[in-house]
Design a protein around this motif. Structure first.
Motif, mmCIF file in Angstrom:
data_model
loop_
_atom_site.group_PDB
_atom_site.id
_atom_site.type_symbol
_atom_site.label_atom_id
_atom_site.label_comp_id
_atom_site.label_asym_id
_atom_site.label_seq_id
_atom_site.Cartn_x
_atom_site.Cartn_y
_atom_site.Cartn_z
ATOM 1 N N ARG A 55 32.083 -19.990 -17.356
ATOM 2 C CA ARG A 55 33.508 -19.674 -17.216
ATOM 3 C C ARG A 55 34.213 -19.743 -18.568
ATOM 4 N N GLU A 58 33.391 -16.665 -20.542
ATOM 5 C CA GLU A 58 34.151 -15.531 -20.022
ATOM 6 C C GLU A 58 35.607 -15.594 -20.492
ATOM 7 N N LEU A 59 36.182 -16.795 -20.454
ATOM 8 C CA LEU A 59 37.558 -16.962 -20.925
ATOM 9 C C LEU A 59 37.671 -16.647 -22.414
ATOM 10 N N ASP A 61 35.802 -14.576 -24.100
ATOM 11 C CA ASP A 61 35.721 -13.115 -24.224
ATOM 12 C C ASP A 61 37.052 -12.455 -23.870
ATOM 13 N N GLN A 62 37.661 -12.918 -22.784
ATOM 14 C CA GLN A 62 38.954 -12.370 -22.385
ATOM 15 C C GLN A 62 40.016 -12.644 -23.440
ATOM 16 N N MET A 63 39.995 -13.850 -24.008
ATOM 17 C CA MET A 63 40.970 -14.197 -25.044
ATOM 18 C C MET A 63 40.781 -13.333 -26.284
ATOM 19 N N LYS A 65 39.509 -10.315 -26.370
ATOM 20 C CA LYS A 65 39.988 -8.978 -26.031
ATOM 21 C C LYS A 65 41.509 -8.915 -26.083
ATOM 22 N N GLU A 66 42.171 -9.937 -25.560
ATOM 23 C CA GLU A 66 43.627 -9.967 -25.574
ATOM 24 C C GLU A 66 44.156 -10.087 -27.000
ATOM 25 N N ARG A 69 43.921 -6.752 -28.570
ATOM 26 C CA ARG A 69 44.972 -5.902 -28.014
ATOM 27 C C ARG A 69 46.323 -6.235 -28.646
#
Length: 154
Positions: A55, A58-59, A61-63, A65-66, A69
């Motif tokens: 988890r 995954e977090l 990776d999401q961070m 990506k954000e 962005r």
């Protein structure tokens, strides 16, 4: 976990009863249950740690990506701000040019010339009134009390 049926457990219990005897069998079952519960707790802790790490990755990776962005949006905003600044600078230049051309074409230009008028050309009563009012506001030097300075548009 292990595919152990009732018949296999029954066979295992009969063998344990024959080997250990009826006095030591309850004590052996208790110690086996303790070891089993400890083993199960360790396995559960390892599974929870693995799940938590997954988890977290995954977090992360999401961070990331954000963050990418956000950086892209920031770059876009900076380019837009630069474009707006350039446009406003161009508009200000155009406005200056148009006002300069309009002022030269529509209004006559005045050149201001500063010169002194001798006191003899002005009526004495008016001169006394002006110099008196000036003396109230500020003290005039003695050489300026007899002359006045006027700006005349040519």
């Amino acid at each position: 976990m292990l595919d152990v049926g009732f018949s296999e457990l029954l066979v295992f219990g009969i063998i344990a009863l024959l080997v250990l005897g009826p006095e030591k069998l309850p004590e052996a079952i208790r110690s086996a249950a303790k070891w089993y519960s400890k083993f199960k707790r360790v396995i559960n802790n390892v599974q929870n740690d693995i799940d938590r790490e997954l988890r977290l990755s995954e977090l992360r990776d999401q961070m990331q990506k954000e963050m990418q962005r956000i950086e892209e949006l920031e770059q876009k905003m900076q380019t837009q701000m630069q474009e707006l600044q350039q446009q406003s600078a161009l508009a200000a230049e155009k406005e200056k040019q148009t006002t300069a051309t309009e002022s030269h074409s529509t209004c006559p230009s005045y050149h201001y010339v500063q010169f002194t008028v001798p006191a003899g050309y002005l009526p004495l009563a008016w001169l006394k009134k002006i110099t008196h009012s000036h003396q109230e506001l500020y003290q005039l030097p003695s050489e300026l009390q007899n002359t006045l300075q006027l700006k005349v548009a040519v």
